[in-house]
Scaffold this active site. Sequence first.
Site, PDB file in Angstrom:
ATOM      1  N   ASN A   9      79.102  -0.790  74.742  1.00 45.60           N
ATOM      2  CA  ASN A   9      78.220   0.311  74.346  1.00 45.60           C
ATOM      3  C   ASN A   9      77.209   0.521  75.474  1.00 45.60           C
ATOM      4  O   ASN A   9      76.308  -0.290  75.655  1.00 45.60           O
ATOM      5  CB  ASN A   9      77.516  -0.075  73.031  1.00 45.60           C
ATOM      6  CG  ASN A   9      76.433   0.921  72.643  1.00 45.60           C
ATOM      7  OD1 ASN A   9      76.344   2.011  73.211  1.00 45.60           O
ATOM      8  ND2 ASN A   9      75.616   0.544  71.665  1.00 45.60           N
ATOM      9  N   TRP A  10      77.380   1.609  76.206  1.00 44.62           N
ATOM     10  CA  TRP A  10      76.531   1.840  77.390  1.00 44.62           C
ATOM     11  C   TRP A  10      75.138   2.329  77.014  1.00 44.62           C
ATOM     12  O   TRP A  10      74.256   2.385  77.875  1.00 44.62           O
ATOM     13  CB  TRP A  10      77.207   2.845  78.332  1.00 44.62           C
ATOM     14  CG  TRP A  10      78.489   2.358  78.943  1.00 44.62           C
ATOM     15  CD1 TRP A  10      79.035   1.109  78.824  1.00 44.62           C
ATOM     16  CD2 TRP A  10      79.383   3.107  79.776  1.00 44.62           C
ATOM     17  NE1 TRP A  10      80.218   1.043  79.525  1.00 44.62           N
ATOM     18  CE2 TRP A  10      80.460   2.252  80.123  1.00 44.62           C
ATOM     19  CE3 TRP A  10      79.395   4.417  80.259  1.00 44.62           C
ATOM     20  CZ2 TRP A  10      81.513   2.661  80.934  1.00 44.62           C
ATOM     21  CZ3 TRP A  10      80.449   4.830  81.066  1.00 44.62           C
ATOM     22  CH2 TRP A  10      81.501   3.959  81.402  1.00 44.62           C
ATOM     23  N   LYS A  11      74.946   2.718  75.780  1.00 45.92           N
ATOM     24  CA  LYS A  11      73.644   3.247  75.320  1.00 45.92           C
ATOM     25  C   LYS A  11      73.172   4.371  76.253  1.00 45.92           C
ATOM     26  O   LYS A  11      73.992   5.075  76.834  1.00 45.92           O
ATOM     27  CB  LYS A  11      72.611   2.126  75.215  1.00 45.92           C
ATOM     28  CG  LYS A  11      73.131   0.932  74.421  1.00 45.92           C
ATOM     29  CD  LYS A  11      72.047  -0.016  74.044  1.00 45.92           C
ATOM     30  CE  LYS A  11      72.664  -1.248  73.394  1.00 45.92           C
ATOM     31  NZ  LYS A  11      71.688  -2.122  72.812  1.00 45.92           N
ATOM     32  N   HIS A 103      74.513   1.955  64.211  1.00 41.88           N
ATOM     33  CA  HIS A 103      73.990   1.000  65.194  1.00 41.88           C
ATOM     34  C   HIS A 103      72.526   0.712  64.866  1.00 41.88           C
ATOM     35  O   HIS A 103      71.804   1.599  64.409  1.00 41.88           O
ATOM     36  CB  HIS A 103      74.126   1.554  66.611  1.00 41.88           C
ATOM     37  CG  HIS A 103      73.804   0.534  67.656  1.00 41.88           C
ATOM     38  ND1 HIS A 103      72.516   0.255  68.039  1.00 41.88           N
ATOM     39  CD2 HIS A 103      74.604  -0.307  68.356  1.00 41.88           C
ATOM     40  CE1 HIS A 103      72.540  -0.710  68.948  1.00 41.88           C
ATOM     41  NE2 HIS A 103      73.796  -1.066  69.158  1.00 41.88           N
ATOM     42  N   GLU A 105      69.981   0.530  66.578  1.00 41.44           N
ATOM     43  CA  GLU A 105      68.984   1.421  67.199  1.00 41.44           C
ATOM     44  C   GLU A 105      68.909   2.751  66.452  1.00 41.44           C
ATOM     45  O   GLU A 105      67.850   3.369  66.371  1.00 41.44           O
ATOM     46  CB  GLU A 105      69.300   1.599  68.693  1.00 41.44           C
ATOM     47  CG  GLU A 105      68.885   0.352  69.477  1.00 41.44           C
ATOM     48  CD  GLU A 105      69.824  -0.044  70.596  1.00 41.44           C
ATOM     49  OE1 GLU A 105      70.562   0.809  71.094  1.00 41.44           O
ATOM     50  OE2 GLU A 105      69.814  -1.239  70.966  1.00 41.44           O
ATOM     51  N   GLU A 175      75.952  -7.064  63.771  1.00 39.53           N
ATOM     52  CA  GLU A 175      74.996  -7.096  64.873  1.00 39.53           C
ATOM     53  C   GLU A 175      73.602  -7.425  64.344  1.00 39.53           C
ATOM     54  O   GLU A 175      72.856  -6.523  63.939  1.00 39.53           O
ATOM     55  CB  GLU A 175      74.950  -5.728  65.566  1.00 39.53           C
ATOM     56  CG  GLU A 175      76.254  -5.318  66.194  1.00 39.53           C
ATOM     57  CD  GLU A 175      76.032  -4.440  67.412  1.00 39.53           C
ATOM     58  OE1 GLU A 175      76.499  -4.808  68.485  1.00 39.53           O
ATOM     59  OE2 GLU A 175      75.347  -3.412  67.285  1.00 39.53           O
ATOM     60  N   GLY A 181      69.936  -7.090  72.589  1.00 39.45           N
ATOM     61  CA  GLY A 181      69.121  -6.839  73.773  1.00 39.45           C
ATOM     62  C   GLY A 181      68.025  -7.863  73.993  1.00 39.45           C
ATOM     63  O   GLY A 181      67.136  -7.672  74.825  1.00 39.45           O
ATOM     64  N   SER A 221      73.626  -9.704  72.383  1.00 40.01           N
ATOM     65  CA  SER A 221      73.479 -10.552  73.565  1.00 40.01           C
ATOM     66  C   SER A 221      74.741 -11.333  73.912  1.00 40.01           C
ATOM     67  O   SER A 221      74.669 -12.478  74.369  1.00 40.01           O
ATOM     68  CB  SER A 221      72.274 -11.496  73.396  1.00 40.01           C
ATOM     69  OG  SER A 221      71.073 -10.738  73.274  1.00 40.01           O
ATOM     70  N   GLY A 242      76.439  -4.684  74.617  1.00 33.32           N
ATOM     71  CA  GLY A 242      75.518  -3.700  75.170  1.00 33.32           C
ATOM     72  C   GLY A 242      75.286  -3.961  76.649  1.00 33.32           C
ATOM     73  O   GLY A 242      76.094  -3.600  77.508  1.00 33.32           O
ATOM     74  N   GLY A 243      74.172  -4.616  76.972  1.00 31.82           N
ATOM     75  CA  GLY A 243      73.742  -4.816  78.360  1.00 31.82           C
ATOM     76  C   GLY A 243      74.825  -5.347  79.283  1.00 31.82           C
ATOM     77  O   GLY A 243      74.978  -4.864  80.414  1.00 31.82           O
TER      78      GLY A 243
HETATM   79  C1  PEP Z   1      74.588  -3.423  71.170  1.00 29.98           C
HETATM   80  O1  PEP Z   1      73.930  -2.516  71.608  1.00 29.98           O
HETATM   81  O2  PEP Z   1      75.438  -3.170  70.303  1.00 29.98           O
HETATM   82  C2  PEP Z   1      74.350  -4.772  71.677  1.00 29.98           C
HETATM   83  C3  PEP Z   1      74.951  -5.754  71.080  1.00 29.98           C
HETATM   84  O3  PEP Z   1      73.508  -4.913  72.750  1.00 29.98           O
HETATM   85  P1  PEP Z   1      73.326  -6.242  73.654  1.00 29.98           P
HETATM   86  O4  PEP Z   1      74.695  -6.771  73.943  1.00 29.98           O
HETATM   87  O5  PEP Z   1      72.612  -5.762  74.873  1.00 29.98           O
HETATM   88  O6  PEP Z   1      72.523  -7.207  72.849  1.00 29.98           O
END
Ligand code: PEP
Length: 263
Positions: A9-11, A103, A105, A175, A181, A221, A242-243
Site C-alpha cells: 500500500n503506497w499510500k 484502512h 487511516e 491491521e 507506521g 510495520s 505500507g512503508g
Molecule cells: C498499512 O498502511 O496498511 C501498513 C501496514 O503500514 P506500515 O507497513 O507502514 O505499518
Amino acid sequence: MRKRFVAGNWKMNLERRSALALCAALKDGVGAKSGASVAVQSTVRVAVAPPFVYLAEVVRALEGSVISVGAQDVGDRVSGAFTGEVSAAMLKDVGAHFAIVGHSERRHVYGEGDVLTNQKLLRTLEAGLEVILCVGETLAERQGKQTESVVARQLTKGLASVARADLARVTLAYEPVWAIGTGQNATPEQASQVHQYLRGVLSGLYDEGAAEGLTIQYGGSVAANNAAAILGAPDVDGALVGGASLKAETFLSILAAGTLVPR
Ligand code: PEP
C-alpha cells in the site's frame, strides 16, 4: 491451501517517476509471468496499491508481470454528483483488480465508520472487483481488552449483505492501528491469535468452509527483518505492507520471505 498474498500500500507517497521506477524494479525482481522467479510466482500472490492518479499508468507498467494492481480506497456510490470520489467501475475501467476498504487511516484520520466501509465493499464487489477489508483495534482498545469485540464488529458490519459466493473475492487484513507506521509490529503470536479469532467469527457468519477459505493478511510495520516470522505464523496468509513497500529491495525481501517459510 490458501496462497500467500502480499500487497504493498503506497499510500500518498511516490511521484510519477519514482512510482514507475519502483514498478520496473519489482517487475524485474518478481519476473515476468513466464520468467525466472518461479518461487515467488507459485507461492505468493503479489500486488501494489498506488495512489488513484497513477493507477492506469502502474497497470500498464506492470503488464505482463504477475503483480496485480489495486486502489487504496473507493467511492461508496455507483456514480453521480459526488465530488472527489472515484467509483469501483472507474477502477475496473483502468485495469485495477481490487480496492482496499476500511484502512485504519480512512477510519481514524477521516472518521469513516463500518456502514460507509460496508457500502464501499459492496460497490467494489458489484463492479466485479476483489476487495481487501481492513480491521484492527487501537492501542487503547487493546489495553482495554476490546480487541476481539472491535474486530468482530468491524468484520460483521463490513461484510453485511455479502453473499457466501462473493467471499472468494474478499481478503481480510488484520491491521492493529498501534502497529501501523510505528515500527512496532504485532508479534507473530498476537497476529495468529486474532487471525484465528477472526476465522471463528467468519465461521459463525457463514460456515467453517468459508472461514477456512478466506485469506487473512497481517499489516502493521511488516519489514524485511520480521517478515519470515510473521508470514510463518499459523493462520497468517500474507501481509499488507505500507512503508516497506516503497522500496523494491525491502518489498522483494518480504516476498522472498513468503516463499521460504513453509505453510
Ligand atoms: C498499512 O498502511 O496498511 C501498513 C501496514 O503500514 P506500515 O507497513 O507502514 O505499518
